[in-house]
Design a protein around this motif. Structure first.
Motif, PDB file in Angstrom:
ATOM      1  N   ASN A   1      21.445  63.376  72.198  1.00 18.94           N
ATOM      2  CA  ASN A   1      20.372  63.554  71.226  1.00 18.94           C
ATOM      3  C   ASN A   1      20.160  65.035  70.894  1.00 18.94           C
ATOM      4  OD1 ASN A   1      18.381  62.562  69.508  1.00 18.94           O
ATOM      5  ND2 ASN A   1      16.790  62.776  71.066  1.00 18.94           N
ATOM      6  N   SER A   2      20.491  65.912  71.832  1.00 20.33           N
ATOM      7  CA  SER A   2      20.299  67.350  71.601  1.00 20.33           C
ATOM      8  C   SER A   2      21.211  67.889  70.490  1.00 20.33           C
ATOM      9  CB  SER A   2      20.536  68.135  72.889  1.00 20.33           C
ATOM     10  OG  SER A   2      21.901  68.165  73.230  1.00 20.33           O
ATOM     11  N   LEU A   3      22.222  67.114  70.117  1.00 21.54           N
ATOM     12  CA  LEU A   3      23.112  67.516  69.029  1.00 21.54           C
ATOM     13  C   LEU A   3      22.512  67.205  67.663  1.00 21.54           C
ATOM     14  CD1 LEU A   3      26.440  66.187  70.573  1.00 21.54           C
ATOM     15  CD2 LEU A   3      25.603  68.553  70.569  1.00 21.54           C
ATOM     16  N   LEU A   4      21.427  66.419  67.634  1.00 24.62           N
ATOM     17  CA  LEU A   4      20.859  65.969  66.371  1.00 24.62           C
ATOM     18  C   LEU A   4      19.610  66.732  65.932  1.00 24.62           C
ATOM     19  CD1 LEU A   4      21.159  62.133  67.019  1.00 24.62           C
ATOM     20  CD2 LEU A   4      22.727  63.601  65.724  1.00 24.62           C
ATOM     21  N   LEU A   5      18.744  67.051  66.866  1.00 25.98           N
ATOM     22  CA  LEU A   5      17.456  67.652  66.516  1.00 25.98           C
ATOM     23  C   LEU A   5      17.218  68.931  67.307  1.00 25.98           C
ATOM     24  CD1 LEU A   5      15.213  64.446  66.672  1.00 25.98           C
ATOM     25  CD2 LEU A   5      15.958  65.626  64.600  1.00 25.98           C
ATOM     26  N   GLY A   6      16.554  69.885  66.683  1.00 25.78           N
ATOM     27  CA  GLY A   6      16.200  71.121  67.374  1.00 25.78           C
ATOM     28  C   GLY A   6      15.278  70.869  68.545  1.00 25.78           C
ATOM     29  N   SER A   7      14.328  69.951  68.363  1.00 26.71           N
ATOM     30  CA  SER A   7      13.401  69.647  69.448  1.00 26.71           C
ATOM     31  C   SER A   7      14.128  69.001  70.631  1.00 26.71           C
ATOM     32  CB  SER A   7      12.278  68.737  68.952  1.00 26.71           C
ATOM     33  OG  SER A   7      12.795  67.517  68.473  1.00 26.71           O
TER      34      SER A   7
ATOM     35  N   SER B   1      14.695  70.349  80.386  1.00 25.63           N
ATOM     36  CA  SER B   1      14.610  69.279  81.381  1.00 25.63           C
ATOM     37  C   SER B   1      15.884  68.460  81.527  1.00 25.63           C
ATOM     38  CB  SER B   1      13.445  68.337  81.033  1.00 25.63           C
ATOM     39  OG  SER B   1      13.665  67.722  79.781  1.00 25.63           O
ATOM     40  N   GLY B   2      16.953  68.868  80.908  1.00 25.82           N
ATOM     41  CA  GLY B   2      18.200  68.111  80.984  1.00 25.82           C
ATOM     42  C   GLY B   2      19.212  68.769  81.913  1.00 25.82           C
TER      43      GLY B   2
ATOM     44  N   ALA C   1      21.899  61.344  89.939  1.00 30.90           N
ATOM     45  CA  ALA C   1      22.488  60.028  90.202  1.00 30.90           C
ATOM     46  C   ALA C   1      21.564  58.906  89.731  1.00 30.90           C
ATOM     47  CB  ALA C   1      22.777  59.879  91.688  1.00 30.90           C
ATOM     48  N   ASP C   2      20.267  59.099  89.922  1.00 36.21           N
ATOM     49  CA  ASP C   2      19.300  58.064  89.528  1.00 36.21           C
ATOM     50  C   ASP C   2      19.091  58.003  88.026  1.00 36.21           C
ATOM     51  OD1 ASP C   2      18.911  57.498  92.212  1.00 36.21           O
ATOM     52  OD2 ASP C   2      17.203  58.857  92.392  1.00 36.21           O
TER      53      ASP C   2
ATOM     54  N   LEU D   1      19.999  58.550  81.419  1.00 33.27           N
ATOM     55  CA  LEU D   1      18.957  59.267  80.676  1.00 33.27           C
ATOM     56  C   LEU D   1      19.415  60.679  80.304  1.00 33.27           C
ATOM     57  CD1 LEU D   1      15.991  59.285  79.639  1.00 33.27           C
ATOM     58  CD2 LEU D   1      15.379  60.192  81.882  1.00 33.27           C
ATOM     59  N   TYR D   2      20.051  61.360  81.271  1.00 34.99           N
ATOM     60  CA  TYR D   2      20.579  62.701  80.991  1.00 34.99           C
ATOM     61  C   TYR D   2      21.644  62.660  79.900  1.00 34.99           C
ATOM     62  CZ  TYR D   2      18.232  64.922  84.979  1.00 34.99           C
ATOM     63  OH  TYR D   2      17.311  65.434  85.847  1.00 34.99           O
ATOM     64  N   ALA D   3      22.502  61.644  79.932  1.00 35.40           N
ATOM     65  CA  ALA D   3      23.558  61.521  78.920  1.00 35.40           C
ATOM     66  C   ALA D   3      22.964  61.286  77.532  1.00 35.40           C
ATOM     67  CB  ALA D   3      24.505  60.388  79.292  1.00 35.40           C
TER      68      ALA D   3
END
Length: 170
Positions: free
Chosen positions: A104-110, A118-119, A92-93, A97-99
């Protein structure tokens, strides 16, 4: 948060708090600049202390590296429950950031690895693991991971100190 060969978790926690400003553990992921698909990864352990506590701080890390004990299932279960609770209340807080991290996880392997570690994927993985596996099985996996990560052949260290403290520290 668990016992070691020489300390109960309470005594160890007190020792850490008396001699350091705490111990930190986090993942370290960096994208290789000329290839955005590749990345370096590791676990970063950190702490800091006053000059006169340096030897104590190193003793603390040696205790963690060489003598952790994973046998108290009740304590471990309580730590797992606390961890999951802190993760879920953080949604909730930190929802925005999670979104962003998920997108961003769709763009880079890292970034995908960061999402997994951590997501929201991490939160789902932890919740699912606790539901489907026994505390003893999870504790055994943590012990195995500890043996692999805290291998002297894989460790790198960086010490930051002032010129005036160099002779004492080295």
């Amino acid at each position: 948060k668990m016992d070691t060969k020489n300390y109960s978790y309470r005594d160890f926690d007190q020792f850490v708090n008396l001699r350091t400003a705490g111990l930190g553990v986090s993942t370290h992921i960096s994208t290789i600049t000329n290839n955005p698909i590749k990345y370096d990864q590791g676990v970063m352990l950190s702490s800091h202390c006053l000059n006169h506590n340096l030897q104590h701080m190193l003793t603390i890390w040696c205790e963690l590296f060489n003598k952790p004990i994973f046998k108290d299932t009740d304590r471990f279960k309580m730590l797992l429950d606390n961890y999951v609770s802190s993760l879920t209340t953080g949604i909730a807080d930190s929802g925005h950031l999670y979104a962003m991290q998920s997108a961003n996880s769709l763009l880079l392997g890292s970034s995908l690895l960061k999402e997994n570690l951590s997501g929201m994927r991490h939160i789902d993985f932890i919740k699912n693991t606790i539901k489907t596996e026994s505390t003893e099985a999870i504790m055994q996996k943590i012990s195995t991971i500890s043996d692999l990560l805290l291998n002297r052949g894989r460790l790198r260290i960086a010490v930051n100190l002032s010129d005036s403290n160099y002779p004492e520290a080295v």
